[in-house]
Design a protein around this motif. Sequence first.
Motif, PDB file in Angstrom:
ATOM      1  N   PRO A 301       0.798  -1.231   0.000  1.00  0.00           N
ATOM      2  CA  PRO A 301       0.000   0.000   0.000  1.00  0.00           C
ATOM      3  C   PRO A 301       0.828   1.278   0.000  1.00  0.00           C
ATOM      4  CG  PRO A 301       0.018  -0.964   2.197  1.00  0.00           C
ATOM      5  CD  PRO A 301       0.706  -1.948   1.300  1.00  0.00           C
ATOM      6  N   LEU A 302       2.137   1.161   0.212  1.00  0.00           N
ATOM      7  CA  LEU A 302       2.955   2.371   0.314  1.00  0.00           C
ATOM      8  C   LEU A 302       3.288   2.968  -1.052  1.00  0.00           C
ATOM      9  CD1 LEU A 302       5.289   1.321   3.247  1.00  0.00           C
ATOM     10  CD2 LEU A 302       3.408   2.976   3.284  1.00  0.00           C
ATOM     11  N   THR A 303       3.205   2.164  -2.118  1.00  0.00           N
ATOM     12  CA  THR A 303       3.424   2.730  -3.449  1.00  0.00           C
ATOM     13  C   THR A 303       2.353   3.761  -3.798  1.00  0.00           C
ATOM     14  OG1 THR A 303       4.632   0.819  -4.282  1.00  0.00           O
ATOM     15  CG2 THR A 303       3.585   2.220  -5.907  1.00  0.00           C
ATOM     16  N   PRO A 304       1.045   3.423  -3.729  1.00  0.00           N
ATOM     17  CA  PRO A 304       0.039   4.457  -4.019  1.00  0.00           C
ATOM     18  C   PRO A 304       0.062   5.618  -3.035  1.00  0.00           C
ATOM     19  CG  PRO A 304      -1.014   2.442  -3.241  1.00  0.00           C
ATOM     20  CD  PRO A 304       0.410   2.106  -3.516  1.00  0.00           C
ATOM     21  N   ARG A 305       0.464   5.354  -1.789  1.00  0.00           N
ATOM     22  CA  ARG A 305       0.545   6.469  -0.835  1.00  0.00           C
ATOM     23  C   ARG A 305       1.666   7.431  -1.209  1.00  0.00           C
ATOM     24  NH1 ARG A 305      -0.068   2.897   4.742  1.00  0.00           N
ATOM     25  NH2 ARG A 305      -2.123   2.032   4.224  1.00  0.00           N
ATOM     26  N   MET A 306       2.804   6.901  -1.638  1.00  0.00           N
ATOM     27  CA  MET A 306       3.893   7.771  -2.077  1.00  0.00           C
ATOM     28  C   MET A 306       3.492   8.516  -3.342  1.00  0.00           C
ATOM     29  SD  MET A 306       6.983   8.726  -1.092  1.00  0.00           S
ATOM     30  CE  MET A 306       7.878   7.427  -0.214  1.00  0.00           C
ATOM     31  N   ALA A 307       2.764   7.844  -4.250  1.00  0.00           N
ATOM     32  CA  ALA A 307       2.276   8.514  -5.450  1.00  0.00           C
ATOM     33  C   ALA A 307       1.311   9.641  -5.087  1.00  0.00           C
ATOM     34  CB  ALA A 307       1.599   7.507  -6.381  1.00  0.00           C
ATOM     35  N   ALA A 308       0.459   9.397  -4.092  1.00  0.00           N
ATOM     36  CA  ALA A 308      -0.458  10.445  -3.637  1.00  0.00           C
ATOM     37  C   ALA A 308       0.316  11.615  -3.045  1.00  0.00           C
ATOM     38  CB  ALA A 308      -1.432   9.871  -2.611  1.00  0.00           C
ATOM     39  N   LEU A 309       1.415  11.320  -2.357  1.00  0.00           N
ATOM     40  CA  LEU A 309       2.248  12.394  -1.811  1.00  0.00           C
ATOM     41  C   LEU A 309       2.823  13.253  -2.935  1.00  0.00           C
ATOM     42  CD1 LEU A 309       3.664  13.747   0.614  1.00  0.00           C
ATOM     43  CD2 LEU A 309       5.546  12.120   0.283  1.00  0.00           C
ATOM     44  N   ALA A 310       3.277  12.605  -4.020  1.00  0.00           N
ATOM     45  CA  ALA A 310       3.781  13.365  -5.167  1.00  0.00           C
ATOM     46  C   ALA A 310       2.713  14.310  -5.697  1.00  0.00           C
ATOM     47  CB  ALA A 310       4.240  12.409  -6.270  1.00  0.00           C
ATOM     48  N   LEU A 311       1.471  13.828  -5.755  1.00  0.00           N
ATOM     49  CA  LEU A 311       0.367  14.651  -6.250  1.00  0.00           C
ATOM     50  C   LEU A 311       0.084  15.813  -5.307  1.00  0.00           C
ATOM     51  CD1 LEU A 311      -1.899  14.960  -8.374  1.00  0.00           C
ATOM     52  CD2 LEU A 311      -3.319  13.534  -6.886  1.00  0.00           C
ATOM     53  N   VAL A 312      -0.009  15.533  -4.014  1.00  0.00           N
ATOM     54  CA  VAL A 312      -0.329  16.582  -3.031  1.00  0.00           C
ATOM     55  C   VAL A 312       0.776  17.632  -2.993  1.00  0.00           C
ATOM     56  CG1 VAL A 312      -0.644  17.039  -0.561  1.00  0.00           C
ATOM     57  CG2 VAL A 312      -1.795  15.082  -1.627  1.00  0.00           C
ATOM     58  N   HIS A 313       2.021  17.189  -2.924  1.00  0.00           N
ATOM     59  CA  HIS A 313       3.152  18.131  -2.881  1.00  0.00           C
ATOM     60  C   HIS A 313       3.151  19.012  -4.130  1.00  0.00           C
ATOM     61  CE1 HIS A 313       7.275  19.617  -3.143  1.00  0.00           C
ATOM     62  NE2 HIS A 313       7.485  19.246  -1.887  1.00  0.00           N
ATOM     63  N   SER A 314       2.956  18.418  -5.304  1.00  0.00           N
ATOM     64  CA  SER A 314       2.990  19.183  -6.552  1.00  0.00           C
ATOM     65  C   SER A 314       1.810  20.133  -6.657  1.00  0.00           C
ATOM     66  CB  SER A 314       3.013  18.232  -7.745  1.00  0.00           C
ATOM     67  OG  SER A 314       4.184  17.448  -7.724  1.00  0.00           O
ATOM     68  N   LEU A 315       0.641  19.688  -6.182  1.00  0.00           N
ATOM     69  CA  LEU A 315      -0.526  20.578  -6.183  1.00  0.00           C
ATOM     70  C   LEU A 315      -0.270  21.799  -5.303  1.00  0.00           C
ATOM     71  CD1 LEU A 315      -3.473  21.212  -6.902  1.00  0.00           C
ATOM     72  CD2 LEU A 315      -4.156  19.789  -4.954  1.00  0.00           C
ATOM     73  N   LEU A 316       0.257  21.566  -4.118  1.00  0.00           N
ATOM     74  CA  LEU A 316       0.545  22.683  -3.215  1.00  0.00           C
ATOM     75  C   LEU A 316       1.621  23.601  -3.790  1.00  0.00           C
ATOM     76  CD1 LEU A 316       0.470  20.823   0.219  1.00  0.00           C
ATOM     77  CD2 LEU A 316      -1.208  22.472  -0.640  1.00  0.00           C
ATOM     78  N   LEU A 317       2.648  23.015  -4.408  1.00  0.00           N
ATOM     79  CA  LEU A 317       3.685  23.846  -5.013  1.00  0.00           C
ATOM     80  C   LEU A 317       3.118  24.633  -6.185  1.00  0.00           C
ATOM     81  CD1 LEU A 317       6.578  24.800  -5.187  1.00  0.00           C
ATOM     82  CD2 LEU A 317       7.140  22.757  -6.502  1.00  0.00           C
ATOM     83  N   GLY A 318       2.274  23.986  -7.011  1.00  0.00           N
ATOM     84  CA  GLY A 318       1.662  24.695  -8.124  1.00  0.00           C
ATOM     85  C   GLY A 318       0.806  25.858  -7.654  1.00  0.00           C
ATOM     86  N   ILE A 319       0.014  25.633  -6.591  1.00  0.00           N
ATOM     87  CA  ILE A 319      -0.800  26.718  -6.041  1.00  0.00           C
ATOM     88  C   ILE A 319       0.097  27.825  -5.502  1.00  0.00           C
ATOM     89  CG2 ILE A 319      -2.405  27.323  -4.189  1.00  0.00           C
ATOM     90  CD1 ILE A 319      -3.613  24.511  -4.527  1.00  0.00           C
ATOM     91  N   GLY A 320       1.151  27.425  -4.789  1.00  0.00           N
ATOM     92  CA  GLY A 320       2.077  28.421  -4.261  1.00  0.00           C
ATOM     93  C   GLY A 320       2.725  29.254  -5.338  1.00  0.00           C
ATOM     94  N   LEU A 321       3.111  28.615  -6.439  1.00  0.00           N
ATOM     95  CA  LEU A 321       3.692  29.353  -7.562  1.00  0.00           C
ATOM     96  C   LEU A 321       2.683  30.334  -8.146  1.00  0.00           C
ATOM     97  CD1 LEU A 321       5.578  26.424  -9.324  1.00  0.00           C
ATOM     98  CD2 LEU A 321       6.628  28.363  -8.150  1.00  0.00           C
ATOM     99  N   ALA A 322       1.448  29.871  -8.317  1.00  0.00           N
ATOM    100  CA  ALA A 322       0.420  30.744  -8.883  1.00  0.00           C
ATOM    101  C   ALA A 322       0.152  31.948  -7.991  1.00  0.00           C
ATOM    102  CB  ALA A 322      -0.870  29.949  -9.110  1.00  0.00           C
ATOM    103  N   LEU A 323       0.210  31.743  -6.673  1.00  0.00           N
ATOM    104  CA  LEU A 323      -0.062  32.835  -5.732  1.00  0.00           C
ATOM    105  C   LEU A 323       1.134  33.772  -5.555  1.00  0.00           C
ATOM    106  CD1 LEU A 323      -2.010  30.883  -2.955  1.00  0.00           C
ATOM    107  CD2 LEU A 323      -2.947  32.448  -4.674  1.00  0.00           C
ATOM    108  N   SER A 324       2.280  33.389  -6.054  1.00  0.00           N
ATOM    109  CA  SER A 324       3.490  34.197  -5.850  1.00  0.00           C
ATOM    110  C   SER A 324       3.681  35.263  -6.916  1.00  0.00           C
ATOM    111  CB  SER A 324       4.728  33.288  -5.818  1.00  0.00           C
ATOM    112  OG  SER A 324       4.971  32.717  -7.099  1.00  0.00           O
ATOM    113  N   ARG A 325       2.678  35.494  -7.740  1.00  0.00           N
ATOM    114  CA  ARG A 325       2.793  36.509  -8.801  1.00  0.00           C
ATOM    115  C   ARG A 325       3.055  37.879  -8.214  1.00  0.00           C
ATOM    116  NH1 ARG A 325      -1.810  36.433 -13.263  1.00  0.00           N
ATOM    117  NH2 ARG A 325      -0.396  38.032 -14.029  1.00  0.00           N
TER     118      ARG A 325
END
Length: 325
Positions: A301-325
């Motif tokens: 079960p740790l493979t999909p959990r790590m994949a979910a972490l990649a998604l969450v981290h990237s989503l938060l970074l993408g939002i942070g980049l968008a808000l840093s204008r």
Amino acid sequence: MTAANPSPRPAEARPAAPTARKIWVDLLLYPTHSLPTALAPVLVGAGLGAREGLLAPLPVLVGFLGSWLIHVAGVFTDNHELLRLHPALPEHPELNRAVADGTLTLATLRRAIGAALGLALLTAPYLARVGGAPVLALGALGIAVSLAYNGGPAYVRRGLADPVFFVMFGVVGVVGTFYVQAAATAGAPAPWALLRALPAAAWWVGLPAGAIVTAVMLVDDLRDVEFDRAKGWRTGAVRFGARFVGAEIAALVAFAYAAPVAFWPALDLGPWALLPLLSLPLAARIVRGVLRSRAREDLVPLTPRMAALALVHSLLLGIGLALSR
């Protein structure tokens, strides 16, 4: 890219006959792995596009579909080669049984690979019209790398998947996503010049995504180490052991959380670049689970959990980049 999602059943239990849906969705398509890892660099590239005033949703969506289909073709190829070369190895017993009873055939898998690539190529005319030759070059690179994971050169068997994944998901995916937005918004009369002129951030901000996606693959390596040893593969887990790979996973995830701290001053992204730190408790739990797991069943079960972490981290970074204008 990894082999099919394994069944966590005990080795002595006889698996039930898999349905067609389970074979194609749960075991081969493996959406809890393939979708988050393919989407992670796209989210970062889209966020950077928003920061630069270049956000173009349609090219981003079409580019994601193309890249995910290429990724799926590579996953199918991996499973085809495993079943072709090691039909008696019970790495994925439900797939072995499906082949044995004729529910799944290697010819069907080859047709599925061709279908995935064919659908991916349907995105090429639109993306080429938007971004020209660089888009086609990046797509061709993606196809070559995806299929060569365990087909042809089969770099995974030689223990070379770590750097390939890091570069493809951490640099190429983000640069490609940002580039098609720049081309769609500002035009690309000289596409190679536009690619060379991309801001430095386009080449650097995806490295955390690349690190966590690489960690996803390494969890699979830990899970499958005994099978990989039997196949003669030379993955890091086979050569150096579980402790080494566990340390590598921890280092990659730690890098993914240290990098945004460096991005703030180095790339002038501001404090919003720290938004991924909100997911640090989730990352700590997953890494702790990897380091404490010894049995294959515990790692499943740790493979999909790590994949979910990649998604969450990237989503938060993408939002942070968008808000840093």
